[in-house]
Design a protein around this motif. Sequence first.
Motif, PDB file in Angstrom:
ATOM      1  N   LEU A 196      15.703 -10.924  -6.419  1.00 39.38           N
ATOM      2  CA  LEU A 196      15.215  -9.656  -5.866  1.00 39.38           C
ATOM      3  C   LEU A 196      14.912  -8.655  -6.979  1.00 39.38           C
ATOM      4  CD1 LEU A 196      17.595  -9.131  -2.802  1.00 39.38           C
ATOM      5  CD2 LEU A 196      15.131  -9.513  -2.729  1.00 39.38           C
ATOM      6  N   PRO A 197      13.749  -8.000  -6.917  1.00 43.74           N
ATOM      7  CA  PRO A 197      13.435  -7.000  -7.936  1.00 43.74           C
ATOM      8  C   PRO A 197      14.250  -5.737  -7.739  1.00 43.74           C
ATOM      9  CG  PRO A 197      11.737  -7.013  -6.248  1.00 43.74           C
ATOM     10  CD  PRO A 197      12.665  -8.155  -5.932  1.00 43.74           C
ATOM     11  N   GLY A 198      14.544  -5.070  -8.858  1.00 46.78           N
ATOM     12  CA  GLY A 198      15.267  -3.797  -8.777  1.00 46.78           C
ATOM     13  C   GLY A 198      14.340  -2.619  -8.641  1.00 46.78           C
ATOM     14  N   THR A 199      13.069  -2.824  -9.050  1.00 55.41           N
ATOM     15  CA  THR A 199      12.074  -1.751  -8.938  1.00 55.41           C
ATOM     16  C   THR A 199      10.747  -2.354  -8.502  1.00 55.41           C
ATOM     17  OG1 THR A 199      11.584  -1.990 -11.294  1.00 55.41           O
ATOM     18  CG2 THR A 199      13.071  -0.199 -10.661  1.00 55.41           C
ATOM     19  N   VAL A 200      10.053  -1.632  -7.629  1.00 58.74           N
ATOM     20  CA  VAL A 200       8.763  -2.075  -7.101  1.00 58.74           C
ATOM     21  C   VAL A 200       7.775  -0.920  -7.229  1.00 58.74           C
ATOM     22  CG1 VAL A 200       7.521  -2.899  -5.061  1.00 58.74           C
ATOM     23  CG2 VAL A 200       9.884  -3.628  -5.458  1.00 58.74           C
ATOM     24  N   LEU A 201       6.522  -1.233  -7.578  1.00 56.68           N
ATOM     25  CA  LEU A 201       5.452  -0.230  -7.536  1.00 56.68           C
ATOM     26  C   LEU A 201       4.598  -0.514  -6.310  1.00 56.68           C
ATOM     27  CD1 LEU A 201       3.679   2.071  -8.722  1.00 56.68           C
ATOM     28  CD2 LEU A 201       2.401   0.287  -9.947  1.00 56.68           C
ATOM     29  N   LEU A 202       4.393   0.505  -5.487  1.00 55.22           N
ATOM     30  CA  LEU A 202       3.558   0.396  -4.295  1.00 55.22           C
ATOM     31  C   LEU A 202       2.355   1.308  -4.438  1.00 55.22           C
ATOM     32  CD1 LEU A 202       3.038  -0.503  -1.301  1.00 55.22           C
ATOM     33  CD2 LEU A 202       4.427   1.480  -0.617  1.00 55.22           C
ATOM     34  N   THR A 203       1.153   0.777  -4.239  1.00 60.01           N
ATOM     35  CA  THR A 203      -0.039   1.611  -4.177  1.00 60.01           C
ATOM     36  C   THR A 203      -0.443   1.780  -2.715  1.00 60.01           C
ATOM     37  OG1 THR A 203      -1.636  -0.221  -4.299  1.00 60.01           O
ATOM     38  CG2 THR A 203      -0.812   0.685  -6.398  1.00 60.01           C
ATOM     39  N   GLY A 204      -1.130   2.881  -2.432  1.00 55.74           N
ATOM     40  CA  GLY A 204      -1.534   3.138  -1.048  1.00 55.74           C
ATOM     41  C   GLY A 204      -0.385   3.543  -0.157  1.00 55.74           C
ATOM     42  N   GLY A 205       0.661   4.102  -0.744  1.00 50.02           N
ATOM     43  CA  GLY A 205       1.861   4.432   0.014  1.00 50.02           C
ATOM     44  C   GLY A 205       1.736   5.637   0.918  1.00 50.02           C
ATOM     45  N   THR A 206       0.655   6.421   0.793  1.00 46.67           N
ATOM     46  CA  THR A 206       0.475   7.571   1.685  1.00 46.67           C
ATOM     47  C   THR A 206      -0.507   7.264   2.810  1.00 46.67           C
ATOM     48  OG1 THR A 206      -1.217   8.457   0.187  1.00 46.67           O
ATOM     49  CG2 THR A 206       1.038   9.288  -0.068  1.00 46.67           C
ATOM     50  N   GLY A 207      -0.884   5.992   2.919  1.00 49.96           N
ATOM     51  CA  GLY A 207      -1.734   5.578   4.027  1.00 49.96           C
ATOM     52  C   GLY A 207      -0.918   5.056   5.186  1.00 49.96           C
ATOM     53  N   TYR A 208      -1.605   4.552   6.164  1.00 50.89           N
ATOM     54  CA  TYR A 208      -0.965   4.066   7.384  1.00 50.89           C
ATOM     55  C   TYR A 208      -0.204   2.761   7.132  1.00 50.89           C
ATOM     56  CZ  TYR A 208      -0.854   1.815  12.003  1.00 50.89           C
ATOM     57  OH  TYR A 208      -0.466   1.166  13.137  1.00 50.89           O
ATOM     58  N   THR A 209      -0.913   1.744   6.645  1.00 51.50           N
ATOM     59  CA  THR A 209      -0.242   0.486   6.326  1.00 51.50           C
ATOM     60  C   THR A 209       0.803   0.694   5.242  1.00 51.50           C
ATOM     61  OG1 THR A 209      -2.279  -0.708   6.884  1.00 51.50           O
ATOM     62  CG2 THR A 209      -0.604  -1.917   5.645  1.00 51.50           C
ATOM     63  N   ALA A 211       2.708   3.233   4.705  1.00 51.82           N
ATOM     64  CA  ALA A 211       3.943   3.804   5.233  1.00 51.82           C
ATOM     65  C   ALA A 211       4.866   2.701   5.750  1.00 51.82           C
ATOM     66  CB  ALA A 211       3.631   4.792   6.355  1.00 51.82           C
ATOM     67  N   PHE A 212       4.314   1.749   6.482  1.00 47.76           N
ATOM     68  CA  PHE A 212       5.131   0.660   7.020  1.00 47.76           C
ATOM     69  C   PHE A 212       5.552  -0.320   5.925  1.00 47.76           C
ATOM     70  CE2 PHE A 212       3.496   2.431  10.880  1.00 47.76           C
ATOM     71  CZ  PHE A 212       4.447   2.128  11.841  1.00 47.76           C
ATOM     72  N   LEU A 213       4.705  -0.528   4.921  1.00 45.90           N
ATOM     73  CA  LEU A 213       5.101  -1.371   3.798  1.00 45.90           C
ATOM     74  C   LEU A 213       6.275  -0.756   3.042  1.00 45.90           C
ATOM     75  CD1 LEU A 213       1.740  -2.638   2.249  1.00 45.90           C
ATOM     76  CD2 LEU A 213       3.669  -4.045   3.000  1.00 45.90           C
ATOM     77  N   LEU A 214       6.207   0.551   2.809  1.00 49.83           N
ATOM     78  CA  LEU A 214       7.296   1.234   2.108  1.00 49.83           C
ATOM     79  C   LEU A 214       8.586   1.136   2.902  1.00 49.83           C
ATOM     80  CD1 LEU A 214       8.397   2.949  -0.160  1.00 49.83           C
ATOM     81  CD2 LEU A 214       7.409   4.977   0.943  1.00 49.83           C
ATOM     82  N   ARG A 215       8.487   1.352   4.225  1.00 50.05           N
ATOM     83  CA  ARG A 215       9.691   1.239   5.063  1.00 50.05           C
ATOM     84  C   ARG A 215      10.284  -0.169   4.986  1.00 50.05           C
ATOM     85  NH1 ARG A 215      12.611   4.618   5.728  1.00 50.05           N
ATOM     86  NH2 ARG A 215      14.077   3.068   4.969  1.00 50.05           N
ATOM     87  N   ALA A 216       9.426  -1.178   5.032  1.00 55.43           N
ATOM     88  CA  ALA A 216       9.909  -2.556   5.000  1.00 55.43           C
ATOM     89  C   ALA A 216      10.531  -2.904   3.653  1.00 55.43           C
ATOM     90  CB  ALA A 216       8.760  -3.515   5.320  1.00 55.43           C
ATOM     91  N   LEU A 217       9.932  -2.450   2.561  1.00 58.13           N
ATOM     92  CA  LEU A 217      10.485  -2.720   1.232  1.00 58.13           C
ATOM     93  C   LEU A 217      11.854  -2.062   1.069  1.00 58.13           C
ATOM     94  CD1 LEU A 217       7.237  -2.233  -0.897  1.00 58.13           C
ATOM     95  CD2 LEU A 217       8.480  -4.389  -0.574  1.00 58.13           C
ATOM     96  N   LEU A 218      12.003  -0.847   1.587  1.00 58.49           N
ATOM     97  CA  LEU A 218      13.278  -0.150   1.497  1.00 58.49           C
ATOM     98  C   LEU A 218      14.340  -0.821   2.370  1.00 58.49           C
ATOM     99  CD1 LEU A 218      11.947   3.530   1.637  1.00 58.49           C
ATOM    100  CD2 LEU A 218      12.960   2.407  -0.361  1.00 58.49           C
ATOM    101  N   ASP A 219      13.944  -1.269   3.548  1.00 59.87           N
ATOM    102  CA  ASP A 219      14.909  -1.861   4.479  1.00 59.87           C
ATOM    103  C   ASP A 219      15.342  -3.270   4.069  1.00 59.87           C
ATOM    104  OD1 ASP A 219      14.811   0.402   6.000  1.00 59.87           O
ATOM    105  OD2 ASP A 219      13.498  -0.425   7.556  1.00 59.87           O
ATOM    106  N   ARG A 220      14.471  -3.995   3.396  1.00 59.84           N
ATOM    107  CA  ARG A 220      14.737  -5.397   3.093  1.00 59.84           C
ATOM    108  C   ARG A 220      15.264  -5.619   1.679  1.00 59.84           C
ATOM    109  NH1 ARG A 220      12.217  -9.322   6.439  1.00 59.84           N
ATOM    110  NH2 ARG A 220      11.356  -8.372   8.333  1.00 59.84           N
ATOM    111  N   SER A 221      15.505  -4.547   0.941  1.00 58.07           N
ATOM    112  CA  SER A 221      16.029  -4.688  -0.421  1.00 58.07           C
ATOM    113  C   SER A 221      16.798  -3.431  -0.803  1.00 58.07           C
ATOM    114  CB  SER A 221      14.872  -4.901  -1.413  1.00 58.07           C
ATOM    115  OG  SER A 221      14.184  -3.683  -1.663  1.00 58.07           O
ATOM    116  N   GLU A 222      17.383  -3.474  -1.984  1.00 57.14           N
ATOM    117  CA  GLU A 222      18.044  -2.302  -2.544  1.00 57.14           C
ATOM    118  C   GLU A 222      17.193  -1.685  -3.650  1.00 57.14           C
ATOM    119  OE1 GLU A 222      20.826  -1.015  -1.388  1.00 57.14           O
ATOM    120  OE2 GLU A 222      20.912  -2.607   0.135  1.00 57.14           O
ATOM    121  N   ALA A 223      15.948  -2.118  -3.752  1.00 49.58           N
ATOM    122  CA  ALA A 223      15.079  -1.705  -4.859  1.00 49.58           C
ATOM    123  C   ALA A 223      14.696  -0.229  -4.764  1.00 49.58           C
ATOM    124  CB  ALA A 223      13.816  -2.556  -4.876  1.00 49.58           C
ATOM    125  N   ARG A 224      14.493   0.367  -5.943  1.00 48.15           N
ATOM    126  CA  ARG A 224      13.831   1.662  -5.999  1.00 48.15           C
ATOM    127  C   ARG A 224      12.330   1.384  -5.956  1.00 48.15           C
ATOM    128  NH1 ARG A 224      14.903   4.259 -11.295  1.00 48.15           N
ATOM    129  NH2 ARG A 224      14.703   2.096 -12.006  1.00 48.15           N
TER     130      ARG A 224
END
Length: 575
Positions: A196-209, A211-224
């Motif tokens: 599991l990665p400790g840090t992830v970079l997400l692009t497009g995080g202020t869009g619709y998809t 938002a749900f990707l960010l929620r899923a990444l936070l819920d399914r890991s302990e990564a920042r």
Amino acid sequence: MNDLRNAFSNQPLSLTATSALRQDLRNYALQNLPQAMVPSRFVVVGQLPKLPNGKVDRKRLLQEAQTLQDVEGTPQNTHQPPTTPEEVQVAHIWKDLLGTQQIGIEESFFSVGGNSLTAVQMAARIREAFGVAISLRELFEAPTIREIALRLGTGSQQVLDQARERSVTPEMLLRESTLPDDIQITEGLKPAVQGLPGTVLLTGGTGYTGAFLLRALLDRSEARVFVLVRADSDQHAFERVRQNLQSFDLWRPQDETRVLAVAGDLGRAYFGLGRSTYERLAEEVEMIVHNGALSNYAQTYTYLKPINVLGTVEVLRLACRQRIKPVHFVSSLAVFPVRKGQERFPEAPLSDPFGVIGGYQQTKWVADRLVTEAGKRGLPINVYRPGQITGAQQGGQASTDTFLNAMLKGCIQLGKAMHFDVTLEMVPVDVCAAVISHLALGGQHHGKVFHLTNPRQVHWHDVVQMIQACGYPLKHTDYLEWYGSLTSALQQGEENELARYLVLFGDQAPSPDLGESGSAPVYLTGQLQDALQGSGIHCEPMGVALMQTYLKYFESTGFLPARTGEDADAALSLV
């Protein structure tokens, strides 16, 4: 206000400088924005008026801007008077519709006060005056008096149409999909993190998809999670991320310590970041989920390229800096060619751009291919191709800023839906986010392509029937009747969600960008099914119950009016 007037009227050098600045801004806007988005006026103020809390005093700013506009006047170098009979008559129609007396033949209709609604009215007036039908697509692509007058003549329409197509040639797409030489796995790079990665970079995080990707990444890991956001500062970027999550009821108080917003620009070299910030990302980020893109079917390849194509190049460049970072790219099923009949598309790299039509579709094709090429050079990559992303199957949260949802609302507003022989893959956004985050965080699949589809592929006619079953009375009509009703409604000043997409509808048929009548693509999903074994991720088949969930959400937000009557009561019992 008088002091403001005097300050500018008594400083001729200041007036000269601001005039030059306005012209520079106008030229830049003309080069980088579609005609309809170029501001009609540029007003320079000495400083932004502030409220006691430090925020911009918008009311006072508008007052001062109006005052300065009165002082500075309207630039005269844009006004070229009409010279031909056609130009004179078109100019007269413009002046009557827009309520202005001075319009140059090179000025954009949209820069002097026109909009989608008045464009429809203008088309009707030109048809009455000249007996020639000018399509709304032509008006959007050639919105000046000179160009419209040329189209009223002979021999010019075909040339101008070809010059303003949203698409580029297949040969150009192949050239565009060449990966720069510097994107390589070189000696000295730290290896990709295992597990599991400790840090992830997400692009497009202020869009619709996003938002749900960010929620899923936070819920399914302990990564920042670093989120790249176009903003004035990191704090402003963070507020944008938080507000976006809150708008879909996805924000949790504990997210504050794990969401690290970075003010940058996906469309600029090195994301427009300072060297220290960029190198920090290169060092700390262990995985990238690249979701950022402009998803506008009405725009050209050239307009969308900086974000959709060059932004992907920048993501791949960062992935090869200091540390090897697996890249999980959110592509689209729109990368495939549109042809009549049934055609099977495997979960495999792209090779053939022939038949891929539309600016958005083509930029996604090029980006998809670039990611695959980086994979061939040794970068761990996965490509995810979802269908049309719809509302969440749990809760119904949906974006109102998609073409599909604009189509649903526009038809409901008209009370009519057109016959259109196309099939749709409608995939809930929370399912997409769950699949991508599960496979990305699992780290067991690299170099793969996954098609994200719905268990039930639906025809447009099925979608219309679902809406009818949910209590909205829709009449199914042929395209000509539907298009006539839409343009007539807009000419009469009625609001319709499809006004901003009129460029995608021709007088006789929809634009090929929207699909080929009679096409029946089949997207293979064997790799996805194997990878999801035991995950518990389930996509609900598209049907009346899921459509009802979406419509109820739209009603709760005011995007759609509440249904009334016996049909509505019966429909509400479906969920």
